[in-house]
Motif scaffolding. Structure first.
Motif, PDB file in Angstrom:
ATOM      1  N   ASP A  21     -17.986  15.893 -34.477  1.00  0.00           N
ATOM      2  CA  ASP A  21     -18.006  14.672 -35.282  1.00  0.00           C
ATOM      3  C   ASP A  21     -17.245  13.556 -34.582  1.00  0.00           C
ATOM      4  N   GLU A  22     -16.120  13.893 -33.971  1.00  0.00           N
ATOM      5  CA  GLU A  22     -15.334  12.891 -33.248  1.00  0.00           C
ATOM      6  C   GLU A  22     -16.107  12.375 -32.034  1.00  0.00           C
ATOM      7  N   ALA A  64     -19.327  12.155 -31.800  1.00  0.00           N
ATOM      8  CA  ALA A  64     -20.338  11.262 -32.364  1.00  0.00           C
ATOM      9  C   ALA A  64     -19.736   9.901 -32.696  1.00  0.00           C
ATOM     10  N   ARG A  65     -18.540   9.884 -33.293  1.00  0.00           N
ATOM     11  CA  ARG A  65     -17.881   8.610 -33.630  1.00  0.00           C
ATOM     12  C   ARG A  65     -17.620   7.782 -32.369  1.00  0.00           C
ATOM     13  N   GLN A  66     -17.172   8.448 -31.296  1.00  0.00           N
ATOM     14  CA  GLN A  66     -16.891   7.725 -30.060  1.00  0.00           C
ATOM     15  C   GLN A  66     -18.183   7.212 -29.417  1.00  0.00           C
ATOM     16  N   GLU A 110     -20.847   6.366 -31.105  1.00  0.00           N
ATOM     17  CA  GLU A 110     -21.228   5.234 -31.952  1.00  0.00           C
ATOM     18  C   GLU A 110     -20.431   3.987 -31.603  1.00  0.00           C
ATOM     19  N   ALA A 111     -19.180   4.147 -31.196  1.00  0.00           N
ATOM     20  CA  ALA A 111     -18.359   3.002 -30.787  1.00  0.00           C
ATOM     21  C   ALA A 111     -18.939   2.312 -29.552  1.00  0.00           C
ATOM     22  N   SER A 119     -26.478   4.706 -32.260  1.00  0.00           N
ATOM     23  CA  SER A 119     -26.590   5.256 -33.609  1.00  0.00           C
ATOM     24  C   SER A 119     -26.831   6.760 -33.479  1.00  0.00           C
ATOM     25  N   GLY A 179     -13.706  13.454 -27.825  1.00  0.00           N
ATOM     26  CA  GLY A 179     -13.746  14.337 -28.986  1.00  0.00           C
ATOM     27  C   GLY A 179     -12.738  15.468 -28.947  1.00  0.00           C
TER      28      GLY A 179
END
Length: 146
Positions: A41-42, A44-46, A48-49, A53, A121
């Protein structure tokens, strides 16, 4: 040239170079993972930054996904990403992904086996070199070392 302008021009060139590298990334990615994996998940967040998408899919058999993308046996990690025409296995540093999409080699994807500390991540400082491999039809070869 004014001594204050030169550093400003250099900084601008570096920023534009960074933006150009990020612009090479596709707009979308699908990340396949285990539902309990927070490091995925982390990651994916990075991602996305960076302007990508990310759709997270955590209700599939990961082994099937890894087989479908042609991942070499024994070189897996906790998640597999399908991005553009490539598969990206594990916590691959973004510099390697940017290189992949800048060069667009005729391969199935790239990966980084395991879950190395310090990669996107994964918490902690980098410990040693990261050997990113490329693969096609379950055959690995070196891609780059960071």
């Amino acid at each position: 040239m004014n001594r204050h302008v030169t550093p400003l021009l250099l900084a601008s060139a570096l920023l534009l170079g960074s933006a150009a590298a990020q612009a090479a990334l596709p707009d979308e990615a699908t990340l396949y993972k285990n539902p309990q994996c927070g490091c995925c998940d982390e990651y994916a967040r990075q991602l996305e930054a960076l302007g990508v998408s990310v759709t997270i899919v955590d209700d599939v058999e990961l082994g099937d996904i890894k087989h479908q993308v042609g991942l070499p046996y024994g070189l897996g990690s906790c998640h597999t990403i399908v991005m553009g025409d490539y598969a990206i296995e594990g916590h691959v540093p973004f510099a390697a992904i940017e290189t992949l999409f800048e060069e667009r080699p005729d391969i199935g994807g790239i990966g980084l086996a395991g879950m190395p500390i310090g990669t996107p991540g994964m918490p902690g400082p980098k410990q040693g070199d990261w050997n990113i491999y490329q693969f096609t039809d379950q055959e690995p070869s070196p891609f780059m070392t960071l």
